[in-house]
Motif scaffolding. Structure first.
Motif, PDB file in Angstrom:
ATOM      1  N   ALA A  23       0.818  -1.209   0.000  1.00 29.64           N
ATOM      2  CA  ALA A  23       0.000   0.000   0.000  1.00 29.64           C
ATOM      3  C   ALA A  23       0.852   1.259   0.000  1.00 29.64           C
ATOM      4  O   ALA A  23       0.399   2.324  -0.415  1.00 29.64           O
ATOM      5  CB  ALA A  23      -0.929   0.006   1.205  1.00 29.64           C
ATOM      6  N   PHE A  24       2.099   1.167   0.451  1.00 32.26           N
ATOM      7  CA  PHE A  24       2.954   2.348   0.553  1.00 32.26           C
ATOM      8  C   PHE A  24       3.873   2.542  -0.649  1.00 32.26           C
ATOM      9  O   PHE A  24       4.552   3.559  -0.736  1.00 32.26           O
ATOM     10  CB  PHE A  24       3.792   2.270   1.825  1.00 32.26           C
ATOM     11  N   VAL A  25       3.919   1.584  -1.566  1.00 33.52           N
ATOM     12  CA  VAL A  25       4.831   1.671  -2.708  1.00 33.52           C
ATOM     13  C   VAL A  25       4.621   2.944  -3.529  1.00 33.52           C
ATOM     14  O   VAL A  25       5.590   3.648  -3.832  1.00 33.52           O
ATOM     15  CB  VAL A  25       4.745   0.398  -3.583  1.00 33.52           C
ATOM     16  N   PRO A  26       3.396   3.328  -3.901  1.00 34.55           N
ATOM     17  CA  PRO A  26       3.242   4.565  -4.683  1.00 34.55           C
ATOM     18  C   PRO A  26       3.734   5.809  -3.929  1.00 34.55           C
ATOM     19  O   PRO A  26       4.322   6.703  -4.527  1.00 34.55           O
ATOM     20  CB  PRO A  26       1.734   4.664  -4.928  1.00 34.55           C
ATOM     21  N   TYR A  27       3.535   5.843  -2.634  1.00 30.44           N
ATOM     22  CA  TYR A  27       3.969   7.006  -1.861  1.00 30.44           C
ATOM     23  C   TYR A  27       5.487   7.080  -1.771  1.00 30.44           C
ATOM     24  O   TYR A  27       6.070   8.153  -1.805  1.00 30.44           O
ATOM     25  CB  TYR A  27       3.376   6.954  -0.447  1.00 30.44           C
ATOM     26  N   VAL A  28       6.128   5.932  -1.646  1.00 24.30           N
ATOM     27  CA  VAL A  28       7.585   5.917  -1.570  1.00 24.30           C
ATOM     28  C   VAL A  28       8.187   6.263  -2.933  1.00 24.30           C
ATOM     29  O   VAL A  28       9.177   6.982  -3.015  1.00 24.30           O
ATOM     30  CB  VAL A  28       8.076   4.546  -1.064  1.00 24.30           C
ATOM     31  N   LEU A  29       7.570   5.780  -4.008  1.00 25.69           N
ATOM     32  CA  LEU A  29       8.094   6.090  -5.339  1.00 25.69           C
ATOM     33  C   LEU A  29       7.964   7.568  -5.684  1.00 25.69           C
ATOM     34  O   LEU A  29       8.773   8.095  -6.448  1.00 25.69           O
ATOM     35  CB  LEU A  29       7.387   5.236  -6.391  1.00 25.69           C
ATOM     36  N   ILE A  30       6.976   8.242  -5.134  1.00 26.39           N
ATOM     37  CA  ILE A  30       6.803   9.667  -5.429  1.00 26.39           C
ATOM     38  C   ILE A  30       7.964  10.497  -4.867  1.00 26.39           C
ATOM     39  O   ILE A  30       8.228  11.605  -5.322  1.00 26.39           O
ATOM     40  CB  ILE A  30       5.427  10.183  -4.925  1.00 26.39           C
ATOM     41  N   TRP A  31       8.695   9.919  -3.905  1.00 27.86           N
ATOM     42  CA  TRP A  31       9.879  10.615  -3.380  1.00 27.86           C
ATOM     43  C   TRP A  31      10.911  10.851  -4.475  1.00 27.86           C
ATOM     44  O   TRP A  31      11.719  11.765  -4.384  1.00 27.86           O
ATOM     45  CB  TRP A  31      10.522   9.821  -2.253  1.00 27.86           C
ATOM     46  N   GLU A  32      10.885  10.034  -5.516  1.00 24.54           N
ATOM     47  CA  GLU A  32      11.857  10.156  -6.599  1.00 24.54           C
ATOM     48  C   GLU A  32      11.413  11.126  -7.696  1.00 24.54           C
ATOM     49  O   GLU A  32      12.090  11.255  -8.705  1.00 24.54           O
ATOM     50  CB  GLU A  32      12.131   8.780  -7.211  1.00 24.54           C
ATOM     51  N   ALA A  33      10.310  11.814  -7.513  1.00 27.92           N
ATOM     52  CA  ALA A  33       9.799  12.722  -8.555  1.00 27.92           C
ATOM     53  C   ALA A  33      10.766  13.856  -8.875  1.00 27.92           C
ATOM     54  O   ALA A  33      10.833  14.318 -10.012  1.00 27.92           O
ATOM     55  CB  ALA A  33       8.443  13.286  -8.130  1.00 27.92           C
ATOM     56  N   SER A  34      11.534  14.296  -7.901  1.00 30.16           N
ATOM     57  CA  SER A  34      12.457  15.403  -8.143  1.00 30.16           C
ATOM     58  C   SER A  34      13.663  14.976  -8.971  1.00 30.16           C
ATOM     59  O   SER A  34      14.405  15.831  -9.469  1.00 30.16           O
ATOM     60  CB  SER A  34      12.926  15.995  -6.821  1.00 30.16           C
ATOM     61  N   THR A  35      13.868  13.681  -9.161  1.00 26.78           N
ATOM     62  CA  THR A  35      15.011  13.191  -9.928  1.00 26.78           C
ATOM     63  C   THR A  35      14.970  13.687 -11.368  1.00 26.78           C
ATOM     64  O   THR A  35      16.016  13.932 -11.972  1.00 26.78           O
ATOM     65  CB  THR A  35      15.048  11.651  -9.889  1.00 26.78           C
ATOM     66  N   ILE A  36      13.793  13.859 -11.920  1.00 27.11           N
ATOM     67  CA  ILE A  36      13.660  14.362 -13.292  1.00 27.11           C
ATOM     68  C   ILE A  36      14.330  15.727 -13.409  1.00 27.11           C
ATOM     69  O   ILE A  36      15.132  15.965 -14.312  1.00 27.11           O
ATOM     70  CB  ILE A  36      12.170  14.459 -13.682  1.00 27.11           C
ATOM     71  N   PHE A  37      14.040  16.606 -12.473  1.00 26.08           N
ATOM     72  CA  PHE A  37      14.624  17.948 -12.516  1.00 26.08           C
ATOM     73  C   PHE A  37      16.100  17.922 -12.160  1.00 26.08           C
ATOM     74  O   PHE A  37      16.879  18.748 -12.646  1.00 26.08           O
ATOM     75  CB  PHE A  37      13.854  18.888 -11.591  1.00 26.08           C
ATOM     76  N   LEU A  38      16.522  16.977 -11.341  1.00 22.84           N
ATOM     77  CA  LEU A  38      17.938  16.829 -11.022  1.00 22.84           C
ATOM     78  C   LEU A  38      18.718  16.414 -12.262  1.00 22.84           C
ATOM     79  O   LEU A  38      19.814  16.939 -12.521  1.00 22.84           O
ATOM     80  CB  LEU A  38      18.122  15.806  -9.900  1.00 22.84           C
ATOM     81  N   ASN A  39      18.153  15.508 -13.047  1.00 25.26           N
ATOM     82  CA  ASN A  39      18.807  15.086 -14.283  1.00 25.26           C
ATOM     83  C   ASN A  39      18.881  16.220 -15.293  1.00 25.26           C
ATOM     84  O   ASN A  39      19.897  16.382 -15.977  1.00 25.26           O
ATOM     85  CB  ASN A  39      18.074  13.894 -14.895  1.00 25.26           C
ATOM     86  N   ILE A  40      17.837  17.019 -15.384  1.00 21.51           N
ATOM     87  CA  ILE A  40      17.855  18.178 -16.286  1.00 21.51           C
ATOM     88  C   ILE A  40      18.915  19.171 -15.826  1.00 21.51           C
ATOM     89  O   ILE A  40      19.662  19.728 -16.635  1.00 21.51           O
ATOM     90  CB  ILE A  40      16.463  18.839 -16.366  1.00 21.51           C
ATOM     91  N   ASN A  41      19.007  19.394 -14.519  1.00 22.14           N
ATOM     92  CA  ASN A  41      20.001  20.305 -13.977  1.00 22.14           C
ATOM     93  C   ASN A  41      21.417  19.817 -14.287  1.00 22.14           C
ATOM     94  O   ASN A  41      22.294  20.607 -14.661  1.00 22.14           O
ATOM     95  CB  ASN A  41      19.809  20.451 -12.464  1.00 22.14           C
ATOM     96  N   TYR A  42      21.642  18.532 -14.130  1.00 27.41           N
ATOM     97  CA  TYR A  42      22.944  17.933 -14.451  1.00 27.41           C
ATOM     98  C   TYR A  42      23.271  18.125 -15.929  1.00 27.41           C
ATOM     99  O   TYR A  42      24.387  18.501 -16.292  1.00 27.41           O
ATOM    100  CB  TYR A  42      22.916  16.441 -14.094  1.00 27.41           C
ATOM    101  N   TRP A  43      22.293  17.870 -16.806  1.00 29.04           N
ATOM    102  CA  TRP A  43      22.500  18.016 -18.242  1.00 29.04           C
ATOM    103  C   TRP A  43      22.812  19.474 -18.602  1.00 29.04           C
ATOM    104  O   TRP A  43      23.710  19.745 -19.402  1.00 29.04           O
ATOM    105  CB  TRP A  43      21.257  17.524 -18.987  1.00 29.04           C
TER     106      TRP A  43
END
Length: 101
Positions: A40-60
């Protein structure tokens, strides 16, 4: 064998102990997430990684010589806001909810 763990082990001198610890922790979270009591907690834990998209853009942007541009400033604003909301606000709430159940 998870790709991130494999990469961290094969290129340990480049990634270092922090990335290896993150890869092992992520593997354990996903493995324990397959158990019915945590599903039941898997979707909530995965949402913690949402900022990774912007981190990858920042790195690029940084690696392509676009440091200090308006685009990077906008991206960093989204990165910090999403990181704060998902990790600090929602993360504390979900961790407390998991602890209480």
């Amino acid at each position: 064998f998870p790709l991130d763990l494999h990469l961290c082990l094969s290129h340990y001198s480049w990634f270092g102990p922090g990335s290896l610890l993150h890869a092992v922790s992520a593997l354990l979270v996903f493995l324990f997430g397959m158990k019915p009591f945590l599903m039941a907690f898997v979707p909530y834990v995965l949402i913690w990684e949402a900022s990774t998209i912007f981190l990858n853009i920042n790195y690029w942007l940084d690696k392509t010589g676009n440091s200090g541009t308006t685009l990077q400033a906008i991206n960093e604003t989204f990165l910090l806001a999403l990181f704060f909301l998902t990790r600090c606000v929602e993360g504390v709430f979900i961790a407390a909810k998991m602890y209480c159940e």
